[in-house]
Design an enzyme around this catalytic site. Structure first.
Site, PDB file in Angstrom:
ATOM      1  N   GLU A  58       0.820  -1.216   0.000  1.00 47.28           N
ATOM      2  CA  GLU A  58       0.000   0.000   0.000  1.00 47.28           C
ATOM      3  C   GLU A  58       0.850   1.259   0.000  1.00 47.28           C
ATOM      4  O   GLU A  58       0.521   2.245  -0.667  1.00 47.28           O
ATOM      5  CB  GLU A  58      -0.943   0.009   1.210  1.00 47.28           C
ATOM      6  N   HIS A 128     -11.191  -3.781  10.250  1.00 45.82           N
ATOM      7  CA  HIS A 128     -11.806  -3.564   8.929  1.00 45.82           C
ATOM      8  C   HIS A 128     -12.979  -2.594   8.974  1.00 45.82           C
ATOM      9  O   HIS A 128     -13.709  -2.478   8.006  1.00 45.82           O
ATOM     10  CB  HIS A 128     -12.322  -4.893   8.347  1.00 45.82           C
TER      11      HIS A 128
END
Ligand SMILES: Cc1ncc(C[n+]2csc(CCOP(=O)(O)OP(=O)(O)O)c2C)c(N)n1
Ligand SMILES: [Mg+2]
Lengths: 324, 322
Positions: A58, A128
């Site tokens: 990322e 999440h």
């Protein structure tokens, strides 16, 4: 009129912008097959040079996008999980955001960071389920949280066309929203402009993202007791304070429902900004996640931590009883 | 295409050396606030690498970045004005020593987050190539950067997508006070090799050796090759940062510093010129830097009313703080 889902609106915006402007390209994890169900079909249509599947890196691919933007392209970076934004906060804040200023105006960094499925996903638990849009507002990055399919289309299109970095939060709880939409009316929605979703006289409820739908439902439920105006800012930063002041100066009461953690969340900023400008007839209230929220796994606990209709109803009723 | 003229290479090395010495004087006199990370001793690396690049190629530098910016061709006067925080600086006084940039000559900026810039450069080179502009890039970073995960992610991405960036590790033996032996498990070249990136070690004190190694790598990259790594072994002659001039930190012995300074890139490259030619270059560099310092100090400070200028390229204006 055809039905358009929020998710398909995002796909449509990507398709239209990539068709309109060759410098737009996508990168992210598993986007070629479209694992998040926002990018399916785009590989076939635009080819592998414009739909890049990245390794799980990322930080590198976020800065890769910064470099590509410096070189004249308009990358759209998809993040599979909202919590991944914490990994790349450095790359977005220290580099993408700071480059125009640090270089004295020599460059622009037109990158869009797209998070399809932000906030609670019910059952995905602590790592999440974050909704860190206030964090991006705090550092001064243009941040949008569309509530409706038409706005999902319009704000994503505007984000891609914008010359500075923009984070697009597409709340998980809004992804399945469907609306009757005349496709011919789909158009970019100006950044920094809110909208009154429901007119009312007694209290202004500012609701962010998916919570707009909850606020509208609560307003209907309370319709025989109180006339609620629902204001959807759409863009969190820069915030449409003028639009909100128009509403609040009529109603004189303010409640904010915001899926941020309470301390330093955007609700605090909204309330302060209003109070600096206009007096209210009752103390303002906010319904938020708790301080420092980590969303617990069990569905009852997950719901207990998120701002919901019951708390909003209570906040509106208390505000109506109060007098400053 | 590469510039093998020994006098030109010498000029770049000498220019950086004297620029840094003058900048240190300006730190002492209070004209440069915040201090600098002097590039003294490492000049041969930026000079050698940039001599092997074309004007359209891209570079990113580090917190110790003056040499990278100058070697790529930035105007020393506007660079010095930037260090002095003047409106006439490269970045209009908004960047300073650690962020000096000149995008018009392919300098995507000195970058003060250790290990952060190679990924940016990789994206920029890739994007230029997508747009039909076959540039290559060189990204400078220190030995401290090789322990940043971010850097290793960039290695992987550049190698995976065969983006022609030269990864230039300036191994000066220390990250601030931390010696390489105390920080680096394995080797620097081994990190590159793990990603299938060819890696060589070069004598960073010899500008011509650096130029040749770079020229060979750049030729392969222009021919369709992917990234390569050069580990340039060097020695930092001066402090990590000028703050260290005031607080002597005991991490290098005087003997070690003396040994390190004995191999001076200015002299190594200077010896390749006749004494007369060398003197002529030195004199021209002094004239250039006299003018640069005068330009810098004559430049106006930015207007405080413009403190938020350029925060947004889109023209968005931010609320002030009161
Ligand atoms: C990510 C990051 N960590 C720490 C610092 C603080 N810092 C600035 S320079 C430096 C040492 C860097 O060493 P190296 O990469 O070897 O470069 P050198 O200073 O030797 O040229 C440190 C720790 C920083 N700027 N960025
Ligand atoms: Mg070092």
């Amino acid at each position: 009129m055809p039905r358009l889902s929020y998710r398909k609106a995002l796909t449509r915006a990507l398709t239209d912008e990539m068709t309109r402007d060759e410098s737009v390209f996508l990168l992210g994890e598993d986007i070629r097959v479209g694992a998040s169900n926002v990018t399916p079909g785009l590989l076939k249509r635009f080819g592998p040079d414009r739909v890049l599947d990245t390794p799980l890196s990322e930080q590198a691919f976020t800065s890769f996008a910064t470099g590509a933007a410096l070189a004249g392209l308009r990358p759209v970076v998809e993040f599979q999980i909202p919590s991944l934004l914490f990994l790349v906060f450095e790359q977005i804040v220290n580099h993408a955001h700071k480059f125009p200023m640090m270089t004295g105006g020599q460059c622009s960094v037109p990158v869009t960071y797209l998070v399809p499925g932000s906030g609670s996903r019910t059952g995905w638990a602590g790592q999440h389920s974050d909704h860190p849009y206030s964090l991006f507002a705090h550092v001064g990055i243009v941040t949008v949280v569309p509530a409706t399919p038409a706005d999902a289309y319009g704000l994503l299109a505007s984000a891609i066309r914008h010359d500075d970095p923009v984070v697009v939060f597409a709340p998980a709880a809004a992804l399945e929203v469907r609306d009757d939409v005349d496709f011919a009316t789909l158009a970019p929605v100006p950044l920094g402009r809110g909208v009154v979703r429901r007119a009312g006289d007694d209290v202004t409820v500012v609701a962010v993202g998916h919570l707009v739908h909850d606020a509208l439902a609560v307003a209907e439920e309370l319709a025989d007791q109180v006339s609620v105006e629902v204001f959807d800012p759409r863009t969190i930063y820069p915030f449409d304070l003028d639009g909100l002041l128009d509403s609040v100066s009529r109603t004189g009461r303010l409640v904010v429902v915001d899926d941020s953690n309470r301390s330093c969340g955007i609700a605090a900023e909204i309330i302060t900004s209003v109070l600096e400008r206009v007096p209210l007839v009752a103390p303002p209230r906010r319904v938020t996640r708790p301080d420092g929220a980590v969303l617990p796994f069990a569905p009852v606990l997950d719901r207990a931590v998120q701002p919901g209709r019951e708390q909003l109803t209570a906040a509106i009723q208390l505000t109506m009883k109060d007098r400053s | 295409m590469t510039d093998a003229d020994p006098a030109r290479l010498y000029r770049t090395v000498r220019l950086i050396r004297r620029f840094e010495e003058r900048a240190i004087a300006l730190v002492r006199s209070g004209h440069i606030v915040g201090g600098i990370h002097p590039y003294l001793g490492q000049e041969g690396i930026a000079a050698g690498v940039c001599a092997a690049l074309d004007a359209g190629d891209l570079v990113t530098g580090t917190h110790r970045g003056h040499g990278h910016v100058l070697a790529k061709g930035a105007d020393p006067a506007r660079m010095m004005a930037e260090l002095c925080g003047r409106e006439t600086g490269l970045n209009r006084g908004r960047g300073g020593s650690m962020h000096a940039a000149d995008l018009s000559i392919g300098v995507l900026g000195a970058n003060a987050i250790v290990g952060a810039s190679p990924a940016i450069l990789t994206g920029a080179v890739w994007a230029h190539r997508q747009r039909g502009n076959p540039v290559v890039g060189a990204s400078f970073f220190g030995d401290g950067a090789v322990n940043e995960g971010m850097l290793l992610e960039a290695f992987n991405l550049a190698a995976l997508w065969r983006v022609p960036v030269l990864l230039v590790c300036e191994n000066n033996g220390y990250a601030t006070t931390m010696p390489v032996a105390g920080a680096v498990a394995g080797t620097i070249t081994g990190r590159a090799e793990a990603f299938g990136i060819p890696a060589v070690v070069v004598d960073g004190q010899d500008p011509e050796a650096v130029r040749q190694v770079t020229a060979a790598a750049v030729a392969r990259m222009r021919d369709g090759g992917g990234p390569e790594l050069v580990e340039a072994r060097t020695y930092r002659f001066d402090a990590h940062h000028t703050f260290e001039h005031a607080v002597r930190l005991a991490y290098r012995t005087p003997q070690e510093v003396a040994d390190g300074r004995s191999r001076d890139p200015v002299d190594i490259q200077g010896a390749r010129l006749s004494p007369a030619d060398r003197e002529a270059v030195d004199a021209e560099v002094e004239t250039t830097l006299d003018a640069a310092v005068a330009f810098a100090l004559a430049g106006p400070e930015p207007d405080p009313a413009g403190a938020l200028d350029h925060l947004y390229a889109s023209g968005l204006t931010a609320r002030g703080g009161s």
